[in-house]
Enzyme design. Structure first.
Site, mmCIF file in Angstrom:
data_model
loop_
_atom_site.group_PDB
_atom_site.id
_atom_site.type_symbol
_atom_site.label_atom_id
_atom_site.label_comp_id
_atom_site.label_asym_id
_atom_site.label_seq_id
_atom_site.Cartn_x
_atom_site.Cartn_y
_atom_site.Cartn_z
ATOM 1 N N ARG A 171 0.828 -1.210 0.000
ATOM 2 C CA ARG A 171 0.000 0.000 0.000
ATOM 3 C C ARG A 171 0.862 1.260 0.000
ATOM 4 N NH1 ARG A 171 -5.171 -0.153 2.335
ATOM 5 N NH2 ARG A 171 -4.774 1.721 3.528
ATOM 6 N N ARG A 175 9.265 6.189 -3.714
ATOM 7 C CA ARG A 175 9.483 7.093 -4.848
ATOM 8 C C ARG A 175 10.880 7.670 -4.845
ATOM 9 N NH1 ARG A 175 4.937 10.402 -2.847
ATOM 10 N NH2 ARG A 175 3.081 9.296 -3.574
ATOM 11 N N GLU A 299 -3.225 6.988 18.978
ATOM 12 C CA GLU A 299 -3.909 5.796 18.487
ATOM 13 C C GLU A 299 -3.138 4.548 18.915
ATOM 14 O OE1 GLU A 299 -5.338 6.492 14.466
ATOM 15 O OE2 GLU A 299 -4.887 4.405 14.006
HETATM 16 N N1 UDP Z 1 3.551 1.474 7.671
HETATM 17 C C1 UDP Z 1 4.801 1.498 8.265
HETATM 18 N N2 UDP Z 1 5.276 2.665 8.773
HETATM 19 C C2 UDP Z 1 4.563 3.806 8.750
HETATM 20 C C3 UDP Z 1 3.286 3.789 8.123
HETATM 21 C C4 UDP Z 1 2.797 2.599 7.609
HETATM 22 O O1 UDP Z 1 5.479 0.492 8.333
HETATM 23 O O2 UDP Z 1 5.051 4.841 9.233
HETATM 24 C C5 UDP Z 1 3.052 0.182 7.144
HETATM 25 C C6 UDP Z 1 2.297 -0.634 8.177
HETATM 26 O O3 UDP Z 1 2.602 -1.991 7.953
HETATM 27 C C7 UDP Z 1 0.862 -0.361 7.850
HETATM 28 C C8 UDP Z 1 0.894 -0.270 6.331
HETATM 29 O O4 UDP Z 1 2.146 0.380 6.073
HETATM 30 O O5 UDP Z 1 0.020 -1.384 8.302
HETATM 31 C C9 UDP Z 1 -0.245 0.495 5.703
HETATM 32 O O6 UDP Z 1 -0.288 1.803 6.225
HETATM 33 P P1 UDP Z 1 -1.494 2.775 5.935
HETATM 34 O O7 UDP Z 1 -1.051 4.121 6.308
HETATM 35 O O8 UDP Z 1 -1.998 2.513 4.554
HETATM 36 O O9 UDP Z 1 -2.555 2.237 7.011
HETATM 37 P P2 UDP Z 1 -3.959 2.846 7.475
HETATM 38 O O10 UDP Z 1 -3.889 4.335 7.348
HETATM 39 O O11 UDP Z 1 -5.002 2.196 6.609
HETATM 40 O O12 UDP Z 1 -4.048 2.397 8.888
#
Ligand code: UDP
Length: 370
Positions: A171, A175, A299
């Site tokens: 996800r 870049r 959170e």
């Molecule tokens: N993630 C990470 N570090 C960060 C932000 C996200 O490793 O600082 C990883 C983590 O595994 C997370 C995934 O990227 O579950 C997807 O993040 P996203 O921000 O898409 O999650 P959401 O906002 O849906 O909770």
């Protein structure tokens, strides 16, 4: 003749979009919502004149022009662009992983220099990545994995990165340009005036029952309508007969601070394991709200237990197989439709929810170009 054409179980985004199309097609809808308000996890409290995302931050983003057109017909969107930061042991890094991150991490200035370091580090993984850890290292190398991914992900999902599916990390964009926009999508924003405005417009024309648990009174409620659209958890509909699907849940700690600007950005991720929360949200920055005070939310991810809110499905092999069994049962239900994150047990973004609700509406009412 029954009083309603549709009973909509759940008042979240999927139901809301479907309701809007149903009402436009002259159908009568009744919404049965378990909580005391509509909007599902989009619901916002108004505190100090700031829209506070009670169930976690929601930023609408999409590349689907039909979806973007649809939501903009309902409500106007602002130009909020998500540029979260990651904080690791006091060091601040830009997200998603881009040239600003690489510059801070290694002092490199050019994409070629960054690529050379990442290529060296990613050589540790050979072949197809088998889990999230290998996927992450093969995307961005070991340094970024250790500082910005491992701790955050293990807190978020409550298990080792070696036991998590690799798609979760896909996800996140990587870049080789100086661009801190978190999303690759063409369109992005927050509804002007907040999500509650959008939700109440989508449900216009429907009858609403709040504090109503469908699973406690199924026959009666479904008996009032020709068809039922169910958007709740699929396993609860069948009284967990095959066992419980796993979810990750969240705890929120919200505070009003007597300061105008606490962290200078809406989202700061705390990526080290030792800090128990994953992120701090400063809500006013989503809508550039004017207020002398600010509202922040810490959170904390937690395991889901009955009675808690299910936020994220845990789409590993075991849970996906269990879900398939429930899906089979669901397909045998007459006059029942299913949709959304909980009924489909999918880690859906909002735009995918809208697209899928529009597709279901197309099949029920015929295609519409709205
Ligand atoms: N993630 C990470 N570090 C960060 C932000 C996200 O490793 O600082 C990883 C983590 O595994 C997370 C995934 O990227 O579950 C997807 O993040 P996203 O921000 O898409 O999650 P959401 O906002 O849906 O909770």
């Amino acid at each position: 003749m029954k009083k309603y054409d549709y009973l909509l179980v759940g008042g979240g985004l999927f139901s809301a979009v479907f309701a809007h199309r149903a009402v436009k097609s002259g159908k009568k809808c009744l919404v049965a919502e378990k909580r005391g308000q509509l909007g599902g996890n989009l619901y916002c409290d108004s505190i100090e004149g700031i829209n506070v995302h009670r169930y976690g931050p929601h930023i609408f983003h999409t590349s689907d022009s039909r979806v973007w057109k649809f939501v903009n017909n309902v409500t106007e969107f602002n130009r909020y662009t998500n540029c979260p930061l990651a904080c690791y042991k006091g060091e601040i890094y830009n997200m998603p992983f881009n040239m600003n991150t690489f510059n801070k991490m290694w002092g490199v200035r050019t994409p070629a220099e960054a690529k050379a370091i990442i290529d060296r580090q990613r050589a540790a993984v050979t072949g197809e990545p088998a889990n999230l850890e290998e996927q992450a290292i093969s995307l961005v190398g070991e340094d970024i994995y250790k500082k910005l991914i491992k701790g955050y992900t293990e807190k978020q999902w409550g298990r080792s990165c070696k036991e998590l599916p690799s798609f979760i990390i896909k996800r996140l964009p990587v870049r080789y340009v100086y661009d801190n926009n978190y999303f690759n999508d063409r369109y992005q924003g927050i509804p002007v005036g907040g999500y509650n405005v959008m939700i109440s417009r989508l449900f216009e024309g429907c009858d609403i029952m709040l504090d109503t648990d469908y699973n406690a009174d199924r026959e009666n409620l479904s008996g009032m309508a020709e068809k039922t659209l169910y958007t709740g958890t699929i396993d609860s509909l069948f009284d967990y007969c095959f066992g419980k699907l796993e979810y990750r849940s969240l705890k929120f700690e919200t505070e009003v601070l007597d300061t105008e600007n606490y962290q200078g950005v809406a989202v700061v991720n705390y990526t080290e394991r030792e800090i128990p929360y994953t992120r701090i949200i400063e809500h006013k920055h989503f809508e550039s709200a004017k207020s002398e005070k600010t509202v922040i939310t810490r959170e904390y991810p937690v395991s889901w237990e009955e009675g808690m809110e299910p936020y994220y499905p845990v789409n590993d092999g075991k849970n996906n197989r269990l879900f398939e069994k429930y899906r089979e049962l669901a397909s045998e239900k007459e006059n029942m439709l299913f949709g959304g994150r909980l009924a489909e047990y999918r880690y859906y973004d909002m735009d995918k929810v809208v697209a899928s609700a529009l597709a279901l509406a197309d099949s029920e009412f015929g295609a519409s170009d709205e």
